[in-house]
Design an enzyme around this catalytic site. Structure first.
Site, short mmCIF file in Angstrom:
data_model
loop_
_atom_site.label_atom_id
_atom_site.label_comp_id
_atom_site.label_asym_id
_atom_site.label_seq_id
_atom_site.Cartn_x
_atom_site.Cartn_y
_atom_site.Cartn_z
N HIS A 181 -8.02 -4.26 -0.87
CA HIS A 181 -7.45 -5.58 -1.13
C HIS A 181 -8.33 -6.33 -2.11
O HIS A 181 -8.22 -7.53 -2.27
CB HIS A 181 -7.36 -6.41 0.16
CG HIS A 181 -6.76 -5.67 1.29
ND1 HIS A 181 -7.51 -5.14 2.31
CD2 HIS A 181 -5.48 -5.34 1.56
CE1 HIS A 181 -6.71 -4.52 3.16
NE2 HIS A 181 -5.48 -4.63 2.73
N HIS A 221 0.81 -1.22 0.00
CA HIS A 221 0.00 0.00 0.00
C HIS A 221 0.84 1.27 0.00
O HIS A 221 0.34 2.34 0.32
CB HIS A 221 -0.90 0.04 1.23
CG HIS A 221 -1.85 -1.10 1.35
ND1 HIS A 221 -2.83 -1.33 0.43
CD2 HIS A 221 -1.97 -2.07 2.29
CE1 HIS A 221 -3.54 -2.40 0.81
NE2 HIS A 221 -3.03 -2.87 1.92
#
Ligand SMILES: Nc1ncnc2c1ncn2[C@@H]1O[C@H](COP(=O)(O)OP(=O)(O)O)[C@@H](O)[C@H]1O
Ligand SMILES: Nc1ncnc2c1ncn2[C@@H]1O[C@H](COP(=O)(O)OP(=O)(O)O)[C@@H](O)[C@H]1O
Ligand SMILES: [Mg+2]
Ligand SMILES: [Mg+2]
Ligand SMILES: [Mg+2]
Ligand SMILES: [Mg+2]
Lengths: 201, 335, 335, 201
Positions: free
Chosen positions: B219, B59
């Site tokens: 995700h 991320h």
């Protein structure tokens, strides 16, 4: 039973988990992120690796280290939940070096309790608990190890299958609510595999 | 798999090693362990509340990128999209405590939550005070605020908590202001294409050509609906309206907007969205200050974006403006 | 076409409008024309050499993002991947002249070159001195230095020229030091996936699954060869070796490395590359300072990266470290 | 001829370019960036748009404005090259309000010269020059307009076709060197289209 003798049980669980790894990925993919097979595989093989060279004789300390090892290599939701289980077992078996069936029965109860306390999940929530709780209860229902494991195995299987009638309220699956109906929970399936491996039929 | 890496198993370690080599003067691994990053001056740390976070890799700049002055003191990371273990979190918390306690500030995900629960219990034995604040800004993930996932809004939370700690707030005060900020932070995103977890090697979901998934998680958690790709202005309007329904923006309110790229979406497109958001705000006489436009919280090579709105009171504005400096984030060039 | 925009025809205008709304205090359009961006304080400009650039859109932060303190004074942009017209360039040059002349610093592309030729001829009538420096850093584009394309290395050139101007260098001196810097700057890139020009609506080239195009240009100009996707370390080694063949790095040399993402490549991967580059440098006792790792010059959503090496002497190091501040670039958090 | 009468010629060029826009994209895609059809389309339609409402009678100023208009809307390499051409014509026709064929012949020469000066390209370099230079020379070879255009058209066509035997040394195509053999240059094709449209056979 000595700590050294636990190896065979963990070996069996590891093997059974590995055989079902693709199945677990598939179950987790439906409403989770699909890593369940991988993380469980990692967790149990690390534990087996670790206990092979572990000289600890105190079951309390032994399961505490198993808990840490499992969590280090499988820090996913279910990995941590199972670590909470081992931690409960550890607390219950502190000081024991030669364990009887009743010690394990007590330990399984404490492990289950610790998981329930930490996750807030209960039977009916479509999680590992739906298989684990009836299995632990059944396991405590006999003074004969073989019979206890047999009962446990059956209860774990039933509990696992029942999850398909439930709606998820915990974990990633909870985002999908009603859509989770008709699907078996991956965590419950892991519990089923564990008891199946312990029975070794 | 169109990725530039060596073996998927080494991906996270090599990323962190690269970061530490690049910014030696600013960050370092804790105990030479690539799963924990702290500020380079961690050993002579300030007398202040420590701020830590943890979460999965993949991320960037979240999470590692926010370790810095006026931001986080430390961060533990797991594999791509997976939590680190409780023992790393516990070691990190210990390293970031200067005696004033440590705020654990992280996204509401099962693995992270359970591990932080285990870790905070562990450090209690060492008499370290901790407080946990969960980021739950993704309005698409649940009707129930407490059950929502944490997404890009956590960047604002890091900024607020980091500034408050720097200004000498107590642990309780830092936790309180961060929670207050989070009550006024909402995010919603869309995904246009999937991303690939290196160890998996193929996309874990797909978004059909001509389609976008509204509300998809970072995700790849399923969103609210799959829609035809819409015009930028319509998308901005849609998300603004959904967020406004919760923040109830009114005349003379001040907000900061974070238009976040998920990975593959060009920066240009984020400005097209921001343009419309300002127009929508103008029509309500809401003013936009200190915008954050760019890649602040990604999902590797996922195409898509999220829009975060942070409704500001005077205290939050002051904390947002307070200087912050990490190799990946600074606000000194934003206003 | 997986893009977030309104109509392709409005894409560039809306992008620039978004940028101007976001950073009102820092940049503005010249003459309310979205094709020219200058610093917000352009009207009370400093007594220094002006630095301008121009080129096609679709490369953010290049070019608009480098208008700022210690960087560019102004920038003209065309449509995606297309030059702006000569008259915009001429207006821009006029606006950025404070009497000390203007450096036109841009990439070596036909359209940009011809238009700048026309524009500089035009402003000559107004007695504005100009000097032109072309960026030709892409070693994959030609054996002949003068014929090479300009790619990510232009970011270093902007930085050096901007700092020199700020420090009071004359037009000739700014041009000289920028040229000297460029003689020590080399870049090579790889593309893993194509990008889409909005008005075209489909990729203008393809890169097959499992393949990467080595040396591909930032508009999709064909590269040197199509190869199987290689490991990050091998890629770093390949590019480093090619660049080293020209820069002849030797023990105790100092370099700055720019590992640049083209758009869709995750930041994580860039650090994996940087890690290996540092290792390669160490083995030659070359030290790496002030690395730039991130998206500095993109091709919209193209996946891939480029590696630029800038061999530094004392003067260039000083200029590279000199403060610079734009909404998209600052070096104050890099060391 | 008055400036107003130029409209028909530009209209014809615009139409012919538009018809061939896909062909130009294709030619430019081989070794360029594929925008040639689009930019030429834009350039000539903007010029037609502009001159329709242009009241300028001085050919010099008229072509200067045409040059600017063309460059504003088509600032690509070839767009700018053509603008250089119009600029050369403008300089040559300054002050003329009623143009004879010989004025145009002189203007075409000056336009060509300006392009060559600014680009540094010469015949044989596989650019627009390979069609434009022979065409302009041919255009200057007759005192009769129809005949001059006929010669020019033929020369432009031959020059265009010859480019397939050449290796590019300018522009994006130059990166591809020998590979450009066997392909016609897009810029030369534009020159051919222009003279074809002027002839209007
Ligand atoms: N709060 C919870 N309580 C009990 N069990 C849970 C909880 N959250 C998740 N689980 C169990 O964990 C399983 C998912 O595990 P895992 O794949 O490790 O999660 P994740 O990848 O989201 O971290 C679920 O199928 C469920 O059985
Ligand atoms: N330096 C040059 N001199 C003469 N002609 C050139 C030159 N560069 C390009 N051209 C011509 O321009 C054509 C390409 O034009 P265009 O598509 O506008 O270029 P780009 O898109 O690269 O800016 C080529 O086919 C060639 O005929
Ligand atoms: Mg999972
Ligand atoms: Mg997971
Ligand atoms: Mg072009
Ligand atoms: Mg072209």
């Amino acid at each position: 039973m000595k700590t050294k003798e636990c190896i065979q049980y963990f070996e069996r669980i590891k093997t059974e988990i590995h055989k079902n790894s693709a199945k677990l990925v598939e179950l987790d993919q439906a409403f989770g992120d699909g890593d369940l097979g991988i993380s469980m595989d990692q967790g149990f093989s690390s534990v087996v690796e670790f206990i092979k060279s572990c000289e600890e004789e105190d079951f309390g300390k032994y399961f505490m280290q198993v808990s840490k090892t499992f969590n280090e290599s499988a820090p996913s939701s279910l990995g941590t939940i199972i670590s909470f289980g081992f931690m409960g077992m550890a607390k219950s078996m502190k000081g024991i070096t030669d364990a009887k069936l009743s010690d394990f029965q007590e330990a399984f109860k404490k492990g289950l309790e610790n998981i329930k306390e930490k996750t807030g999940a209960k039977v009916g929530d479509k999680t590992i608990i739906d298989s684990l709780e009836p299995a632990v209860n059944a396991f405590c229902g006999s003074g004969n190890q073989k019979e206890a494991l047999h009962f446990a195995n059956e209860a774990a299987k039933n509990g696992m299958e029942e999850t398909s009638k439930l709606i998820a309220v915990h974990g990633r699956a909870a985002y999908h609510k009603e859509k989770t109906l008709g699907h078996i929970d991956g965590g419950a399936y892991v519990s089923y595999i564990i008891f199946k491996a312990l029975l070794n039929d | 798999m169109k990725k530039i890496l060596n073996s998927p198993q080494d991906f996270v370690r090599e990323t962190v090693e690269g970061i530490c080599l690049a910014y030696q003067g600013q960050v370092k691994m804790l105990n030479d362990d690539f799963r924990m990053l702290v500020r380079a001056d961690n050993s002579r740390k300030k007398d202040k509340v420590g701020i830590v976070t943890a979460g999965g890799s993949g991320h960037l700049p979240v999470f590692l990128g926010y370790v810095g002055e006026g931001l986080l003191d430390g961060c533990a990371i797991g594999d791509v999209f997976a939590s680190p273990s409780a023992s790393k979190m516990a070691d990190l918390i210990r390293a970031c405590d200067s005696g004033k306690g440590v705020l654990c500030l992280y996204g509401n995900y099962g693995g992270d939550k359970m591990n932080f629960a285990m870790a905070t219990e562990e450090v209690e034995f060492d008499d370290i005070k901790t407080s946990s604040v969960l980021v739950t800004d993704d309005i698409a993930s649940s009707e129930d605020f407490a059950k929502r996932r944490g997404v890009a809004g956590m960047v604002y939370a890091f900024k607020i908590a980091g500034a408050a700690a720097e200004l000498g707030y107590s642990l309780e005060e830092v936790a309180t202001i961060t929670k207050k900020a989070l009550e006024n932070i909402r995010t919603m995103g869309v995904a246009l294409s999937p991303c690939i977890v290196p160890t998996v090697g193929e996309p874990t979901f797909t978004v059909d050509e001509g389609k976008m998934e509204i509300g998809m998680g970072i995700h790849g958690e399923a969103g609210i609906e799959i829609a035809d790709i819409m015009k930028a202005d319509d998308l901005a309007q849609l998300i603004f309206t959904k967020i406004d329904r919760e923040l109830h923006l009114k005349s003379e309110d001040k907000i900061s907007v974070l238009v976040n790229g998920l990975g593959a979406t060009p920066l240009e497109e984020l400005f097209v969205l921001y343009r419309k958001l300002v127009e929508l705000c103008k029509s309500k006489n809401v003013s936009c200050v200190l915008p954050h436009i760019g890649e602040y919280a990604t999902s590797m090579e996922m195409a898509g974006c999220s829009i975060t709105i942070f409704k500001l009171d005077d205290e939050c504005l002051k904390l947002l403006e307070y200087p912050a400096l990490s190799p990946f984030y600074t606000n000194n060039n934003l206003f």
